[in-house]
Design a protein around this motif. Structure first.
Motif, PDB file in Angstrom:
ATOM      1  N   GLU A   1      -2.083  -0.106   0.413  1.00 39.85           N
ATOM      2  CA  GLU A   1      -1.341  -0.156  -0.841  1.00 39.85           C
ATOM      3  C   GLU A   1      -1.226   1.251  -1.418  1.00 39.85           C
ATOM      4  N   ASP A   2       0.016   1.669  -1.669  1.00 37.86           N
ATOM      5  CA  ASP A   2       0.277   2.975  -2.282  1.00 37.86           C
ATOM      6  C   ASP A   2       0.107   2.836  -3.794  1.00 37.86           C
ATOM      7  N   LEU A   3      -0.889   3.502  -4.354  1.00 36.86           N
ATOM      8  CA  LEU A   3      -1.159   3.412  -5.784  1.00 36.86           C
ATOM      9  C   LEU A   3      -0.506   4.525  -6.580  1.00 36.86           C
ATOM     10  N   PHE A   4       0.074   5.504  -5.905  1.00 40.73           N
ATOM     11  CA  PHE A   4       0.484   6.721  -6.601  1.00 40.73           C
ATOM     12  C   PHE A   4       1.998   6.902  -6.668  1.00 40.73           C
ATOM     13  N   VAL A   5       2.710   6.689  -5.559  1.00 39.41           N
ATOM     14  CA  VAL A   5       4.120   7.061  -5.503  1.00 39.41           C
ATOM     15  C   VAL A   5       5.048   5.893  -5.811  1.00 39.41           C
ATOM     16  N   ASN A   6       4.992   4.844  -4.997  1.00 36.33           N
ATOM     17  CA  ASN A   6       6.030   3.820  -5.097  1.00 36.33           C
ATOM     18  C   ASN A   6       5.516   2.391  -5.073  1.00 36.33           C
TER      19      ASN A   6
END
Length: 529
Positions: free
Chosen positions: A477-482
């Protein structure tokens, strides 16, 4: 010389500054003299220059059934504009789902009235204003069908157009001085209608008729949203004195009763509808006829009017499955399947798709689902060969930012289960910040997708498995970008440790021996990687 009449509009609960300008009305800037009719623009000019928009070229324009009359200015048909304030009169410009303006929506349109158009000008200082137009003493058989009384002083504009797309839309507001006193008196309510005829249009049959009720087998498309009920004073109101029972009053605006001009400076009419939309499905390439009409019923008092705007056939616009796109680009996550939708019904239409200008063979549906980046273009033709639409859209799925996990193979002796170190988080991050991603491990894709029973962190370095190709699933899971979520898997395999002996004849050897020597092998078992 024509002057501009400055108004302050108070509509739909919002206060906006605007100018209502009527092309064929001179207004005394000092406010001493009443507005005066000035024949500047004909109905045909107003239709062509101010009513129709993208995709519509009107022809055979008539006023009260006469082509010659359409070329002469009329007191009952006027161009209205609102000084480029796009919220005036409640009319809004057309925007797509991403806020991109898609049509020419300068704040102008056509005003049709039962009396002189100048009655529209506020403030609302008269509860029953009307200015008779004697030369308009004519009725209309279609308007007569939707009332129980005689129709007089009808204002009728009609024209033909070719369908250049699948759907016709235009916006309108109906306004009347008969609000609210005669809201419950349908036998005297002024009437209006938009009568559309042509291929595929199902004609209205109004009881007691058993055959199509309107001329040219037309259908009235001036309807209350989501219904087949025509818009009328009786069908849209808030009762007598605006305090009675609500009849579709969500679509009604109380503009006072002529006794409070300071509070109702926008327009003269005591009541009017909110902005409504007339719409109809078309067959591309076919010719259609529209008749726009409004008329007095029973008498020539208490004027009524229709404001019309944005008569247009929308072009096809490719979007994602939710109707979204930004500047013709659809953004997808690492593993997403992206659906591209045309919004065009399949029917007998022909759909041709390309990907980066290369034909996609066998792909002939109104929407497609893709997994590759690039430019996708759709061309749609009707069964008659008419170009319904052509559009392209760019699919841009963000690349997977991490390393792919590696298969895990260990050499073992004895029987399982065996202990595996399945923690590949540091390897996959490859120097990226661990705080930007959540990486969890699961024993199945279903568990990973549903977040069920993740493998405990403390078990990752000593996970027990038979090592027979078991798949470990990783949820990233990308928490920063998208906010993207992706899934990866890797197998666990345990292989036997190899064994056996090898020796060399005549050993030991001196360091100066340079000839290759063959080993003697015995008791070999397979294994290892």
């Amino acid at each position: 010389m024509k002057k501009l009449y400055l108004l302050t509009f108070l509509l739909f609960g919002l206060t906006t500054q605007a100018q209502l300008i009527l092309e064929n009305v001179f207004v005394d800037p000092g406010g001493t003299l009443p507005p005066v009719y000035v024949p500047n623009k004909s109905p045909a000019q107003i239709v062509t220059q101010d009513l129709v928009g993208m995709g519509v070229t009107p022809f055979n324009i008539k006023f009260r059934g006469d082509a010659a009359a359409a070329l002469v200015p009329s007191k009952q048909v006027d161009k209205f504009s609102t000084n480029f304030n796009l919220t005036s009169l409640g009319f809004l410009p057309n925007y797509d789902a991403n806020g991109i303006r898609i049509f020419d929506n300068s704040p102008k349109g056509m005003l049709m009235t039962t009396g002189e158009s100048s009655v529209a000008l506020g403030p609302n200082n008269n509860g029953s204003k009307s200015i008779d137009v004697p030369e308009s003493a004519t009725g209309d058989p279609d308007l007569r069908k939707i009332t129980t009384n005689d129709v007089e002083h009808a204002s009728i504009v009609e024209f033909d157009f070719m369908a250049t797309g699948p759907v016709l839309n235009f916006d309108f507001i109906f306004a009347s001085e008969e609000y609210p006193e005669y809201s419950l008196s349908p036998n005297v309510n002024d009437v209006f209608g938009f009568f559309l005829s042509g291929p595929g249009i199902v004609p209205d049959v109004i009881a007691p008729d058993v055959t199509p009720s309107f001329t040219n087998n037309a259908k009235n498309i001036a309807l209350i949203p989501g219904t087949t009920t025509p818009v009328s004073i009786f069908n849209v109101n808030h009762g007598l004195n605006n305090t009675g029972a609500c009849t579709n009053c969500l679509y009604y605006v109380n503009n006072g009763q002529g006794t409070s001009p300071a509070a109702n400076t926008s327009i003269q009419y005591d009541g009017f509808t909110t902005v409504l939309r007339a719409t109809a499905d078309l067959q591309c390439g076919q010719i259609y006829h529209i008749k726009l009409a409004v008329g007095n019923v029973g008498d020539n008092l208490f004027d009524s009017a229709v404001f019309l705007k944005n008569f247009q056939i929308a072009p096809m616009k490719l979007t994602d499955a939710l109707g979204n796109q930004i500047n013709n680009v659809v953004i997808g996550c690492w593993d997403d399947e992206v659906t591209i939708n045309s919004g065009i019904p399949a029917g007998t239409n022909t759909f041709t798709w390309t990907h980066d200008t290369v034909l996609m063979p066998g792909v002939t549906t109104p929407s497609i689902t893709v997994t590759e980046n690039g430019v996708y273009e759709l061309t749609v033709y009707s069964a008659t060969g008419c170009l319904i639409g052509k559009d392209d859209i760019t699919v841009n799925r963000t690349p997977f930012p991490l390393r792919e996990p590696l298969p895990k193979t260990i050499c073992v002796t004895g029987t399982g289960p065996y202990s595996f170190n399945i923690d590949q988080t540091a390897y996959m991050l490859n120097g990226l910040s661990a705080s930007d991603y959540t990486i969890t491990y699961y024993t199945s894709l279903s568990n990973a997708e549903n977040g069920i029973s993740p493998i405990p962190i403390g078990s990752l370095t000593s996970y027990l498995s038979a090592g027979a190709g078991e798949l470990i699933w990783v949820k990233i899971e990308d928490l920063f970008v998208n906010g993207c979520i992706g899934y990866r898997s890797f197998p666990l395999n345990a292989v036997s440790t190899p064994s056996g002996t090898f020796s060399y004849t005549g050993s030991p050897y001196c360091s100066d021996v340079t000839t290759p020597q063959l080993p003697t092998l015995s008791g070999l078992t397979s294994g290892g990687t």
